[in-house]
Design a protein around this motif. Structure first.
Motif, PDB file in Angstrom:
ATOM      1  N   ILE A  14       0.851  -1.195   0.000  1.00  0.00           N
ATOM      2  CA  ILE A  14       0.000   0.000   0.000  1.00  0.00           C
ATOM      3  C   ILE A  14       0.884   1.242   0.000  1.00  0.00           C
ATOM      4  N   GLY A  15       0.792   2.019  -1.055  1.00  0.00           N
ATOM      5  CA  GLY A  15       1.638   3.197  -1.207  1.00  0.00           C
ATOM      6  C   GLY A  15       2.725   2.916  -2.235  1.00  0.00           C
ATOM      7  N   LEU A  16       2.609   3.492  -3.423  1.00  0.00           N
ATOM      8  CA  LEU A  16       3.557   3.224  -4.507  1.00  0.00           C
ATOM      9  C   LEU A  16       4.454   4.421  -4.790  1.00  0.00           C
ATOM     10  N   GLY A  17       4.886   5.059  -3.706  1.00  0.00           N
ATOM     11  CA  GLY A  17       5.855   6.140  -3.849  1.00  0.00           C
ATOM     12  C   GLY A  17       7.236   5.560  -4.096  1.00  0.00           C
ATOM     13  N   ASP A  38      -2.692   2.268  -4.339  1.00  0.00           N
ATOM     14  CA  ASP A  38      -2.404   3.670  -4.064  1.00  0.00           C
ATOM     15  C   ASP A  38      -3.649   4.480  -4.415  1.00  0.00           C
ATOM     16  N   SER A  39      -3.803   5.610  -3.753  1.00  0.00           N
ATOM     17  CA  SER A  39      -4.956   6.463  -4.027  1.00  0.00           C
ATOM     18  C   SER A  39      -4.716   7.396  -5.209  1.00  0.00           C
ATOM     19  N   MET A  40      -3.447   7.477  -5.677  1.00  0.00           N
ATOM     20  CA  MET A  40      -3.105   8.355  -6.797  1.00  0.00           C
ATOM     21  C   MET A  40      -3.056   7.547  -8.090  1.00  0.00           C
ATOM     22  N   SER A  59      -6.806   3.522   1.131  1.00  0.00           N
ATOM     23  CA  SER A  59      -6.483   2.501   2.131  1.00  0.00           C
ATOM     24  C   SER A  59      -6.996   2.844   3.524  1.00  0.00           C
ATOM     25  N   THR A  60      -7.493   4.056   3.721  1.00  0.00           N
ATOM     26  CA  THR A  60      -8.059   4.405   5.035  1.00  0.00           C
ATOM     27  C   THR A  60      -9.545   4.059   5.112  1.00  0.00           C
ATOM     28  N   GLU A  86      -2.774   8.808   7.473  1.00  0.00           N
ATOM     29  CA  GLU A  86      -3.124   7.717   6.566  1.00  0.00           C
ATOM     30  C   GLU A  86      -2.334   6.462   6.901  1.00  0.00           C
ATOM     31  N   SER A  87      -1.054   6.636   7.197  1.00  0.00           N
ATOM     32  CA  SER A  87      -0.203   5.507   7.554  1.00  0.00           C
ATOM     33  C   SER A  87      -0.725   4.792   8.790  1.00  0.00           C
ATOM     34  N   ILE A  88      -1.046   5.560   9.813  1.00  0.00           N
ATOM     35  CA  ILE A  88      -1.506   4.991  11.086  1.00  0.00           C
ATOM     36  C   ILE A  88      -2.869   4.330  10.938  1.00  0.00           C
ATOM     37  N   LEU A  89      -3.798   5.001  10.258  1.00  0.00           N
ATOM     38  CA  LEU A  89      -5.132   4.444  10.098  1.00  0.00           C
ATOM     39  C   LEU A  89      -5.110   3.180   9.241  1.00  0.00           C
ATOM     40  N   THR A  90      -4.336   3.192   8.164  1.00  0.00           N
ATOM     41  CA  THR A  90      -4.235   2.015   7.299  1.00  0.00           C
ATOM     42  C   THR A  90      -3.669   0.827   8.070  1.00  0.00           C
TER      43      THR A  90
END
Length: 222
Positions: A14-17, A38-40, A59-60, A86-90
């Motif tokens: 989760i998260g494609l940075g 990813d949300s983007m 992801s939240t 977002e990191s914490i909630l996910t």
């Protein structure tokens, strides 16, 4: 669908940075089936032909995670760094779903402590860890350095004169420096396990393990 066994080679990233994208790509090259999320849209599109599966989703959102089957994965990586909420909630949602192995990226130790407190099984601080690693390489004789956990590390260095020509078991290295030589490498050869009978020679590269300060101290020896 029942969760698959631990040898299941599927992972949710989760998260494609920069960090998440690099990690996901590397996992694919090692034969893993990766779902990148990813949300983007532009990030997802960039990895659509690289990863096994990609999806644009928030992801939240608990329902969004369930729709992509997050609760069916045995491994998940939360690679969201810059947006702490977002990191914490996910991470919290994945914990609530019972995902058994969760890795979460943290931007600092405080963020990392929060992630651990809410249930992340592994916390990664890529910027901090790399900065610490390079600092050891720049400032001393260390050829490589990895802190396995807080206050315990592996170090790669050249065998100092003090132990050259002596069997490790007779060198007093463990009593004098409180470190253990794990393996040794001679020029043109591969690393091999070190034993009490191993005799280091000039130019040998050794891997040592111990408390971080002890590893650092030993690596300073000529």
């Amino acid at each position: 669908m029942a969760r698959q066994r631990s040898h299941d080679k599927r992972v949710l990233v989760i998260g494609l940075g920069r960090f998440g994208g690099s990690l996901a790509t590397e996992l694919v090259t090692h034969g893993w089936d990766v779902l990148g999320m990813d949300s983007m849209s532009r990030r997802v599109q960039a990895f659509s032909e690289i990863l096994s599966h990609t999806v644009i989703a928030d992801s939240t959102d608990d329902e969004a995670l369930r729709q992509v089957g997050a609760h069916e994965f045995t491994r998940a990586v939360v690679a969201i760094g810059s947006h702490l909420e977002e990191s914490i909630l996910t991470t919290s949602l994945l914990v609530d779903m019972g995902v058994p192995h969760i890795w979460a990226k943290a931007v600092n130790r405080r963020h990392g402590r929060i992630l651990q407190q809410i249930g992340a099984h592994h916390v990664v601080l890529p910027e901090h860890d790399m900065g610490e690693r390079v600092a050891h390489l720049v400032s001393g004789r260390m050829l490589d350095f990895i802190e396995i956990e807080e206050d315990f590390a592996l170090g790669k260095t050249r065998a100092p004169r003090e132990i050259i020509g002596k069997a490790l078991g007779e060198s007093g290295i463990r009593n004098n420096y409180r470190i253990t030589v794990v393996c040794i490498k001679r020029h043109g050869e591969q690393f091999t396990y070190a034993t009490a009978e191993t005799v280091p020679q000039k130019g040998d590269i050794i891997m040592i393990a111990g408390k971080t300060k002890d590893v650092e101290h030993f690596a300073e020896q000529d």
